[in-house]
Design a protein around this motif. Structure first.
Motif, PDB file in Angstrom:
ATOM      1  N   ASP A 249     -18.370 -37.322  -0.620  1.00  0.00           N
ATOM      2  CA  ASP A 249     -18.481 -37.708  -2.027  1.00  0.00           C
ATOM      3  C   ASP A 249     -19.140 -36.586  -2.815  1.00  0.00           C
ATOM      4  OD1 ASP A 249     -17.263 -40.086  -1.807  1.00  0.00           O
ATOM      5  OD2 ASP A 249     -19.050 -41.334  -1.951  1.00  0.00           O
ATOM      6  N   VAL A 250     -18.479 -36.117  -3.872  1.00  0.00           N
ATOM      7  CA  VAL A 250     -19.034 -35.060  -4.719  1.00  0.00           C
ATOM      8  C   VAL A 250     -20.057 -35.676  -5.663  1.00  0.00           C
ATOM      9  CG1 VAL A 250     -18.511 -33.290  -6.436  1.00  0.00           C
ATOM     10  CG2 VAL A 250     -16.910 -33.725  -4.551  1.00  0.00           C
ATOM     11  N   LYS A 251     -21.285 -35.165  -5.618  1.00  0.00           N
ATOM     12  CA  LYS A 251     -22.354 -35.684  -6.462  1.00  0.00           C
ATOM     13  C   LYS A 251     -22.610 -34.810  -7.686  1.00  0.00           C
ATOM     14  CE  LYS A 251     -23.085 -39.137  -3.764  1.00  0.00           C
ATOM     15  NZ  LYS A 251     -22.679 -40.499  -4.207  1.00  0.00           N
ATOM     16  N   THR A 252     -22.201 -33.550  -7.641  1.00  0.00           N
ATOM     17  CA  THR A 252     -22.387 -32.657  -8.782  1.00  0.00           C
ATOM     18  C   THR A 252     -21.386 -32.991  -9.882  1.00  0.00           C
ATOM     19  OG1 THR A 252     -23.117 -30.898  -7.301  1.00  0.00           O
ATOM     20  CG2 THR A 252     -22.445 -30.247  -9.532  1.00  0.00           C
ATOM     21  N   PRO A 253     -21.830 -33.151 -11.136  1.00  0.00           N
ATOM     22  CA  PRO A 253     -20.869 -33.376 -12.225  1.00  0.00           C
ATOM     23  C   PRO A 253     -19.888 -32.212 -12.328  1.00  0.00           C
ATOM     24  CG  PRO A 253     -23.112 -33.825 -12.947  1.00  0.00           C
ATOM     25  CD  PRO A 253     -23.222 -33.177 -11.599  1.00  0.00           C
ATOM     26  N   VAL A 254     -18.614 -32.539 -12.403  1.00  0.00           N
ATOM     27  CA  VAL A 254     -17.561 -31.516 -12.464  1.00  0.00           C
ATOM     28  C   VAL A 254     -17.218 -31.272 -13.914  1.00  0.00           C
ATOM     29  CG1 VAL A 254     -15.243 -30.887 -11.734  1.00  0.00           C
ATOM     30  CG2 VAL A 254     -16.699 -32.248 -10.217  1.00  0.00           C
ATOM     31  N   ASN A 255     -17.517 -30.053 -14.386  1.00  0.00           N
ATOM     32  CA  ASN A 255     -17.265 -29.751 -15.793  1.00  0.00           C
ATOM     33  C   ASN A 255     -15.778 -29.589 -16.076  1.00  0.00           C
ATOM     34  OD1 ASN A 255     -20.039 -29.714 -16.271  1.00  0.00           O
ATOM     35  ND2 ASN A 255     -20.206 -27.565 -15.660  1.00  0.00           N
ATOM     36  N   SER A 256     -15.058 -28.970 -15.136  1.00  0.00           N
ATOM     37  CA  SER A 256     -13.618 -28.780 -15.315  1.00  0.00           C
ATOM     38  C   SER A 256     -12.880 -29.814 -14.482  1.00  0.00           C
ATOM     39  CB  SER A 256     -13.206 -27.370 -14.889  1.00  0.00           C
ATOM     40  OG  SER A 256     -13.928 -26.404 -15.630  1.00  0.00           O
TER      41      SER A 256
END
Length: 354
Positions: A249-256
């Motif tokens: 699970d990706v926890k970092t906000p994805v800007n793009s």
């Protein structure tokens, strides 16, 4: 005169011979001392990093199909199209289900007439109570049949369950599909969490636990390192790839915006098992340091005084792309010889290169 010339010649030859003898001794002395390079050993900590690659997906990726199957009348979207929740995506021909609805309506009308007739006959003491009850049961069953076919009539379309994108179109117009056959693959990209699905070996799968932290890199986001956590481990091997699937699970906000199927590289940090009495000590060394390796047993050359080489037996562990993990044999050793070891024997004189 000849005697003087002869004496000078002998002296010159003796001097040259003495000089050559000295040079040979120095050459022999240099050859006996083998230049080596020492790698300072650094004990691996109680954590291990497992590298794995995979593709991005979302937590709501879904395969959509028709409930009852039939001939596909129309598919209204293409791969890559954005969709909104509740949008009609595909339809199946209604001819067959419409005919079943007609039959159910006819059956309901007949059952209702039979029940009304049975009521009159029962009041006139012509029909028995059992006949009246049977007629009522048939009428109730006919009503349930019409409800079922009417519900199926409403399932002639595939409706988008989420807003997102069409990942794949798995069937075409005019194709006959069975109930539940996948027709479209969609996800909720942009509205739900991104995940990286990676494949690992059985040994790595056993080491990785839910909650382990990971770091992800992808060419789609070259300036970002995404922080992730292991959220799911599939309990069965993928027969196509021969690997076990792990979801991060990706926890970092994805800007793009990412896209489903984008390639990603992950480094998963796993801890040593907590049920061991003492944490396992290990070291990582390059392949060049190994001599006489066989299976998990090998030898390396070490030095304790910086002047002589000692052959040391070691037990090997995980084998990486450029290095190998040593599980035992290097206790109380400060450094291992990584260059020059093919020319060494037990007790060889060495000269440590800076």
């Amino acid at each position: 005169m000849k005697t003087l010339y002869h004496s000078l010649s002998l002296l010159l030859i003796a001097a040259i011979s003495s000089c050559g003898h000295t040079q040979r001794e120095e050459a022999i002395q240099v050859e006996d001392t083998i230049p080596v390079t020492i790698l300072s050993l650094q004990q691996l900590d109680a954590e291990e990093t497992i590298e794995a690659t995979g593709v991005f997906t979302t937590d709501d990726e879904t395969l959509l199909g028709f409930k009852n199957g039939g001939v596909i009348q129309q598919i209204y979207v293409k791969e890559g199209d954005p969709i909104r929740k509740g949008q009609r995506l595909a339809s199946v021909q209604a001819t067959e289900i419409d005919a079943k609805v007609g039959q159910a309506n006819i059956g309901l009308e007949k059952a209702e007439r039979d029940y009304q007739r049975a009521q009159k006959l029962y009041r006139d003491s012509v029909a028995t109570l059992e006949q009246l009850q049977n007629a009522r049961s048939a009428w109730e069953l006919a009503k349930r049949d019409i409800e079922a076919v009417q519900y199926n009539q409403q399932q002639l379309h595939i409706i988008a369950p989420v807003s997102g994108f069409v990942l794949a179109r798995l069937a075409n117009q005019g194709q006959v599909v069975g109930p539940g056959t996948p027709v479209l693959q969609v996800n909720g990209a942009g509205t739900h969490s991104w995940m990286l699905k990676v494949g690992v070996s059985d040994r790595q799968w056993a080491r990785i636990q839910k909650g382990d932290l990971a770091e992800i890199e992808t060419d789609a986001l070259p300036d970002q390192k995404l922080q992730a956590v292991v959220s799911k481990k599939l309990e069965a091997m993928d027969p196509k790839s021969g690997t076990f699937s792990i979801y991060l699970d990706v926890k970092t906000p994805v800007n793009s915006k990412l896209a489903a199927g984008v390639f990603g590289k992950s480094r998963i940090t796993v801890a040593q098992p907590t049920n061991t009495a003492t944490p396992q000590i290990s070291w990582e060394i390059p392949y060049e340091a190994l001599v006489d390796a066989h299976s998990k047993q090998a030898y390396v050359f070490v030095t304790r005084d910086g002047k002589t080489a000692t052959k040391q037996a070691v037990q090997l562990g995980e084998i990486g792309q450029h290095s190998v993990t040593v599980l035992s044999g290097l206790e109380h050793v400060q450094g291992v010889i990584v260059a020059g070891s093919p020319y060494l024997t037990e007790g060889s004189k060495i000269r440590v290169k800076p």
